[in-house]
Scaffold this active site. Structure first.
Site, PDB file in Angstrom:
ATOM      1  N   VAL A 257       0.869  -1.180   0.000  1.00  0.00           N
ATOM      2  CA  VAL A 257       0.000   0.000   0.000  1.00  0.00           C
ATOM      3  C   VAL A 257       0.904   1.227   0.000  1.00  0.00           C
ATOM      4  CG1 VAL A 257      -1.987  -1.081   1.113  1.00  0.00           C
ATOM      5  CG2 VAL A 257      -0.167  -0.117   2.523  1.00  0.00           C
ATOM      6  N   SER A 258       0.389   2.323  -0.520  1.00  0.00           N
ATOM      7  CA  SER A 258       1.236   3.494  -0.748  1.00  0.00           C
ATOM      8  C   SER A 258       1.512   4.302   0.514  1.00  0.00           C
ATOM      9  CB  SER A 258       0.608   4.405  -1.815  1.00  0.00           C
ATOM     10  OG  SER A 258       0.516   3.711  -3.047  1.00  0.00           O
ATOM     11  N   THR A 259       0.619   4.283   1.487  1.00  0.00           N
ATOM     12  CA  THR A 259       0.798   5.085   2.690  1.00  0.00           C
ATOM     13  C   THR A 259       0.531   4.243   3.931  1.00  0.00           C
ATOM     14  OG1 THR A 259      -1.496   5.851   2.827  1.00  0.00           O
ATOM     15  CG2 THR A 259       0.005   7.124   1.435  1.00  0.00           C
TER      16      THR A 259
END
Length: 222
Positions: free
Chosen positions: A39-41
């Site tokens: 996931v990006s964050t």
């Protein structure tokens, strides 16, 4: 086509992982499916990916919380270090694994050399099958075609600019008038390159390209 050296710069952090495998760090065990979720964050929840990887039969899953543009992805490196010949790497989507098509193709080529397959659940791609390998060969051809088109457009643009009298690169800092003035001042013999540069508000090194003689004169004085 797959595994072209043109792509090596994008995966430089992964090279050590594969090098360690080649040096004999692997231990025999039964083949397993290894999952990789990203996931990006920190705020995003990988639950959807984890559920899909579990249903797919992954015995071990590595979870990354980092942007796809981030080159340093320790969990991906750990997953690639854990994988052995005969294993399969499973991702929810291909964009979870690589940030670009060239990087994806190179990663698949590295896995293939180690006898490891890649399976993407969303795109239904499995490189252990003939159909999956064919898809990645097509991807490689498309990437090469894209690079060729970019090169062709760049060369055409440069040729068009040259035909209009434009030269690429940074603009010259010294105008023709500046060059004539600098030559006259240096010819006087009483002015150094540094003094002329100060009067023209330029760096001494700027003299050397339009006036190579200026460098020679400095060397003779030294």
């Amino acid at each position: 086509m797959i595994g072209s050296p043109l792509f090596l710069s994008e995966n430089y952090l992964l090279k050590g992982t594969f090098q360690k495998h080649r040096l004999g760090m692997s231990l025999w065990r039964e083949s397993v499916l290894v999952g990789y979720a990203r996931v990006s964050t920190q705020d995003q929840n990988p639950a959807l990916q984890l559920d899909a990887l579990k249903v797919a039969g992954c015995e071990k899953v590595f979870i990354e919380k980092a942007s796809g543009a981030q080159r340093n992805r320790p969990e991906l490196i750990a997953a690639l270090d854990y994988i052995r010949e005969g294993d399969g790497l499973v991702v929810w989507k291909l964009d979870r694994l690589a940030r670009s098509l060239p990087q994806l193709i190179e990663t698949v080529a590295m896995l293939e050399k180690r006898g490891v397959g890649l399976r993407s659940l969303t795109e239904s791609i499995d490189t252990t099958t003939a159909g999956g390998r064919l898809i990645f060969h097509v991807f490689g051809a498309l990437a090469e075609f894209e690079r060729a088109v970019i090169r062709e457009r760049t060369q055409a643009g440069l040729a068009a600019a040259r035909s209009r009298g434009k030269i690429g690169g940074r603009p010259r800092k010294m105008t023709e008038n500046d060059i004539r003035a600098a030559k006259a001042l240096l010819a006087d013999g009483d002015n150094t390159v540094a003094e002329v540069a100060t009067r023209l508000n330029i760096a001494p090194s700027t003299h050397y390209k339009p006036m190579p003689a200026a460098r020679s004169s400095v060397a003779e004085v030294a």
